[in-house]
Design an enzyme around this catalytic site. Structure first.
Site, PDB file in Angstrom:
ATOM      1  N   ALA A 179      35.043  21.437  62.313  1.00 50.69           N
ATOM      2  CA  ALA A 179      33.837  21.111  60.857  1.00 50.69           C
ATOM      3  C   ALA A 179      34.813  20.558  59.987  1.00 50.69           C
ATOM      4  O   ALA A 179      36.472  20.317  59.730  1.00 50.69           O
ATOM      5  CB  ALA A 179      33.909  22.589  60.673  1.00 50.69           C
TER       6      ALA A 179
ATOM      7  N   LYS B  25      23.972   4.007  74.721  1.00 43.17           N
ATOM      8  CA  LYS B  25      24.772   3.361  73.427  1.00 43.17           C
ATOM      9  C   LYS B  25      24.422   4.524  72.706  1.00 43.17           C
ATOM     10  O   LYS B  25      25.041   5.665  71.526  1.00 43.17           O
ATOM     11  CB  LYS B  25      25.154   2.492  72.543  1.00 43.17           C
ATOM     12  CG  LYS B  25      25.449   2.243  71.896  1.00 43.17           C
ATOM     13  CD  LYS B  25      27.500   2.738  71.512  1.00 43.17           C
ATOM     14  CE  LYS B  25      26.963   2.018  70.547  1.00 43.17           C
ATOM     15  NZ  LYS B  25      28.646   2.535  70.565  1.00 43.17           N
TER      16      LYS B  25
ATOM     17  N   PHE C 220      35.076  15.589  68.584  1.00 44.32           N
ATOM     18  CA  PHE C 220      34.407  15.283  67.819  1.00 44.32           C
ATOM     19  C   PHE C 220      33.492  17.425  67.862  1.00 44.32           C
ATOM     20  O   PHE C 220      32.495  17.154  67.435  1.00 44.32           O
ATOM     21  CB  PHE C 220      32.798  14.901  68.003  1.00 44.32           C
ATOM     22  CG  PHE C 220      33.569  13.311  68.634  1.00 44.32           C
ATOM     23  CD1 PHE C 220      33.080  12.491  66.756  1.00 44.32           C
ATOM     24  CD2 PHE C 220      34.569  12.977  69.244  1.00 44.32           C
ATOM     25  CE1 PHE C 220      33.558  10.770  67.496  1.00 44.32           C
ATOM     26  CE2 PHE C 220      34.715  11.277  69.184  1.00 44.32           C
ATOM     27  CZ  PHE C 220      34.514  10.429  68.108  1.00 44.32           C
TER      28      PHE C 220
ATOM     29  N   ASN D 284      26.464   8.460  71.048  1.00 43.56           N
ATOM     30  CA  ASN D 284      26.277   8.416  69.551  1.00 43.56           C
ATOM     31  C   ASN D 284      25.734   9.597  69.274  1.00 43.56           C
ATOM     32  O   ASN D 284      26.494  10.152  68.479  1.00 43.56           O
ATOM     33  CB  ASN D 284      26.177   7.195  68.717  1.00 43.56           C
ATOM     34  CG  ASN D 284      27.516   6.023  68.762  1.00 43.56           C
ATOM     35  OD1 ASN D 284      28.246   6.508  69.290  1.00 43.56           O
ATOM     36  ND2 ASN D 284      27.113   5.360  67.647  1.00 43.56           N
TER      37      ASN D 284
ATOM     38  N   CYS E 100      28.679   3.845  62.345  1.00 45.36           N
ATOM     39  CA  CYS E 100      27.757   3.356  63.516  1.00 45.36           C
ATOM     40  C   CYS E 100      27.017   4.502  63.770  1.00 45.36           C
ATOM     41  O   CYS E 100      25.797   5.082  63.678  1.00 45.36           O
ATOM     42  CB  CYS E 100      28.752   3.771  64.373  1.00 45.36           C
ATOM     43  SG  CYS E 100      29.790   1.871  64.787  1.00 45.36           S
TER      44      CYS E 100
HETATM   45  N1  NAD Z   1      32.532  -0.538  64.044  1.00 48.38           N
HETATM   46  C1  NAD Z   1      32.174  -0.133  64.913  1.00 48.38           C
HETATM   47  O1  NAD Z   1      33.181   1.059  65.166  1.00 48.38           O
HETATM   48  C2  NAD Z   1      31.563  -0.234  66.155  1.00 48.38           C
HETATM   49  C3  NAD Z   1      31.868   0.265  67.061  1.00 48.38           C
HETATM   50  C4  NAD Z   1      30.547   0.197  68.590  1.00 48.38           C
HETATM   51  C5  NAD Z   1      29.727  -0.585  68.386  1.00 48.38           C
HETATM   52  N2  NAD Z   1      29.186  -1.372  67.143  1.00 48.38           N
HETATM   53  C6  NAD Z   1      28.174  -1.886  66.741  1.00 48.38           C
HETATM   54  O2  NAD Z   1      28.497  -3.728  67.117  1.00 48.38           O
HETATM   55  C7  NAD Z   1      27.810  -4.461  66.508  1.00 48.38           C
HETATM   56  C8  NAD Z   1      29.427  -4.903  65.174  1.00 48.38           C
HETATM   57  O3  NAD Z   1      29.696  -4.421  64.691  1.00 48.38           O
HETATM   58  P1  NAD Z   1      30.894  -3.907  63.317  1.00 48.38           P
HETATM   59  O4  NAD Z   1      31.545  -3.148  62.894  1.00 48.38           O
HETATM   60  O5  NAD Z   1      31.734  -5.162  64.188  1.00 48.38           O
HETATM   61  O6  NAD Z   1      30.391  -5.364  62.202  1.00 48.38           O
HETATM   62  P2  NAD Z   1      31.152  -6.423  61.063  1.00 48.38           P
HETATM   63  O7  NAD Z   1      30.354  -6.093  60.303  1.00 48.38           O
HETATM   64  O8  NAD Z   1      32.459  -5.931  61.226  1.00 48.38           O
HETATM   65  O9  NAD Z   1      30.507  -7.483  61.882  1.00 48.38           O
HETATM   66  C9  NAD Z   1      29.851  -8.246  61.845  1.00 48.38           C
HETATM   67  C10 NAD Z   1      30.336  -9.704  62.086  1.00 48.38           C
HETATM   68  O10 NAD Z   1      29.028 -10.512  62.158  1.00 48.38           O
HETATM   69  C11 NAD Z   1      28.537 -11.808  61.472  1.00 48.38           C
HETATM   70  N3  NAD Z   1      27.236 -12.466  61.773  1.00 48.38           N
HETATM   71  C12 NAD Z   1      26.571 -12.386  61.273  1.00 48.38           C
HETATM   72  N4  NAD Z   1      25.094 -12.916  61.574  1.00 48.38           N
HETATM   73  C13 NAD Z   1      26.018 -13.805  61.702  1.00 48.38           C
HETATM   74  C14 NAD Z   1      25.770 -15.097  62.562  1.00 48.38           C
HETATM   75  N5  NAD Z   1      24.013 -15.342  63.006  1.00 48.38           N
HETATM   76  N6  NAD Z   1      26.989 -15.643  63.387  1.00 48.38           N
HETATM   77  C15 NAD Z   1      28.159 -15.594  63.960  1.00 48.38           C
HETATM   78  N7  NAD Z   1      28.444 -14.461  63.155  1.00 48.38           N
HETATM   79  C16 NAD Z   1      27.121 -13.520  62.082  1.00 48.38           C
HETATM   80  C17 NAD Z   1      29.426 -11.041  60.294  1.00 48.38           C
HETATM   81  O11 NAD Z   1      29.439 -12.181  59.416  1.00 48.38           O
HETATM   82  C18 NAD Z   1      30.263 -10.459  60.363  1.00 48.38           C
HETATM   83  O12 NAD Z   1      31.269 -11.102  60.594  1.00 48.38           O
HETATM   84  C19 NAD Z   1      27.007  -3.966  65.569  1.00 48.38           C
HETATM   85  O13 NAD Z   1      26.080  -3.453  65.852  1.00 48.38           O
HETATM   86  C20 NAD Z   1      27.435  -2.082  65.393  1.00 48.38           C
HETATM   87  O14 NAD Z   1      26.576  -0.987  65.199  1.00 48.38           O
HETATM   88  C21 NAD Z   1      30.490  -1.455  66.257  1.00 48.38           C
END
Ligand code: NAD
Length: 429
Positions: free
Chosen positions: A252, A204, A249, A208, A260
């Site tokens: 420019a 992962k 990706f 990225n 992320c």
């Molecule tokens: N957003 C993207 O495009 C994307 C893509 C791939 C991977 N990721 C990865 O996925 C993960 C989540 O990203 P996201 O963008 O969905 O984050 P986000 O901030 O949108 O959502 C995270 C959620 O987790 C909840 N949360 C926090 N602590 C908690 C707990 N103890 N119990 C229950 N819920 C809890 C928060 O309230 C929030 O709603 C990250 O590690 C990110 O790097 C994100």
């Protein structure tokens, strides 16, 4: 299968809905009760094309339900996906405190054998930590397996990406957990990579970081092409049609942003440094990306006589890219902050995002016409389709000075020049 999704943000909500669509019974759990109430009422709390329809469908069918009752949710489900945030710490590493809290909750309320799947982006070695956190929180010894299953979706096309991924990565040392994961992904038409958790976690970050590298490469090359008066879009196209390179990706612009790439590149750099095996190439990727939003801004400043005090600048776009309301690490925000620092007046527009900054020097307007009205320069920062389709002949009479800076190389430069604008893109000659 009965699945629990912990963390109902961009990734958790999309993952839950895709599994519901595949015929599983899904529970979404979050500590944010407002999000839970909104989702249970069928209202998506963020902007993501196509997802709200699927949410309404599955809430109505009761194939997905949302709760903040942690104990009950954990007790009732046998496969638990951790989808909470892993933001950047001050030192660049990933903040695992949210993952740890969830792991401890899981340990505390584990009533029977379960598979715990980490979908959050987490550093190499986190599967072992999660195992440890669960074990030390258990009130009674219950067997469980931890799986690394990173997510590759992109905001703006999250649903399509999650329904049709390029590949699925499953990292586990447990045969039973791997079998359950294979069953879960049975209907997905893509290769499945089975490996150990560490390799899965690395895939992962490496993916990225490599995409970030492509973006920084084309941006730095654009600066050279700019000096040589070469059109970088032609160069990128000529390179990208080579299958070994690929076109994605590779545009420019103002650099990568979002929730992320910036944090993941930094987290991998931190891992490399801590391991004593530096990734110098990634250090350059970060440097180029930090400079890139200011590259075009400096051109704007030069065009306006080297001083932005009392100048009024229109910034089109706040989101870090089109089709999302996410402004985390958005180049646009960095440009607005730099403009405010230079004591410029800033007028901003975004079709979806509301400006939440408190500076008296920045105001948001509902229409592009109102935003550009009376400005000394217009800068396009987000590649919303709406900006591609603007009628520049109608905007020309509204501006004070007809300078147009295209941070996304997205408008027809010959056409806008005919309309009387002085056009500058990112090596868009
Ligand atoms: N957003 C993207 O495009 C994307 C893509 C791939 C991977 N990721 C990865 O996925 C993960 C989540 O990203 P996201 O963008 O969905 O984050 P986000 O901030 O949108 O959502 C995270 C959620 O987790 C909840 N949360 C926090 N602590 C908690 C707990 N103890 N119990 C229950 N819920 C809890 C928060 O309230 C929030 O709603 C990250 O590690 C990110 O790097 C994100």
């Amino acid at each position: 299968m009965k699945l629990l999704i912990v963390g109902t943000g961009y990734v958790g909500t999309t993952t839950g809905l895709v599994f519901a669509e595949m015929g599983h019974q899904v529970t979404g759990l979050d500590v944010d009760t407002q999000k839970i109430q909104s989702l249970q009422a069928g209202n998506l709390h963020f902007y993501e094309p196509g997802l709200d329809e699927l949410l309404r469908k599955h809430v109505k069918n009761e194939t997905i339900t949302f709760t903040d009752n942690i104990k009950k949710a954990i007790e009732m489900n046998d496969v638990i996906f951790i989808c909470v945030g892993t933001p950047k710490e001050e030192n660049g590493s990933a903040d695992l405190s949210y993952v740890k809290n969830v792991a401890q909750d899981i340990g505390r309320y584990m009533n029977r054998s379960k598979v715990i799947v980490t979908k959050s982006t987490v550093p190499v070695g986190t599967a072992e930590l999660v195992t440890e956190w669960i074990k030390t929180s258990q009130l009674q010894s219950v067997p469980f397996a931890v799986v690394s299953n990173p997510e590759f979706l992109r905001e703006g096309s999250a649903l399509a990406d999650a329904l049709k991924p390029d590949r699925i990565v499953i990292g586990s040392t447990s045969d039973t957990a791997r079998r359950i994961m294979r069953e879960l992904y049975d209907n997905f038409q893509c290769p499945i990579i089975e490996t150990n958790p560490k390799a899965s976690e690395m895939i992962k970050y490496a993916a990225n970081s490599f995409l970030a590298l492509k973006i920084s490469f084309i941006n730095e090359l654009a600066r050279l092409c700019d000096k040589l008066e070469i059109n970088i879009n032609d160069v990128a196209q000529g390179m990208g049609l080579d299958h070994r390179i690929g076109p994605h990706f590779f545009r420019a612009g103002l650099g990568y942003g979002g929730s992320c790439f910036p944090k993941d590149v930094n987290a991998l750099l931190h891992t490399a440094e801590a391991t004593g095996s530096p990734l110098t190439i990634l250090e350059s990727v970060v440097q180029v990306n930090t400079e890139q939003p200011l590259y075009l801004l400096n051109k704007l400043k030069q065009a306006l006589g080297g001083n932005l005090q009392e100048k009024t600048i229109a910034v089109l776009g706040l989101a870090f890219k089109a089709n999302t309301d996410d402004t985390r690490e958005s180049a646009s925000i960095k440009i607005i902050e730099a403009l405010i620092n230079e004591q410029a007046n800033v007028k901003v527009h975004d079709p979806v995002v509301k400006w939440s900054g408190s500076s008296a020097g920045c105001h948001q307007f509902k229409t592009v016409a109102d935003t550009v009205s009376g400005t000394d320069a217009v800068m396009i920062c987000t590649d919303w389709d709406e900006y591609r389709e603007l009628d520049w002949s109608k905007l020309k009479p509204l501006v004070k000075q007809p300078y147009l800076f295209d941070g996304r190389n997205m408008v027809d430069k010959e056409h806008v020049a005919k309309m009387g604008f002085y056009y500058t893109g990112v090596a868009n000659h």
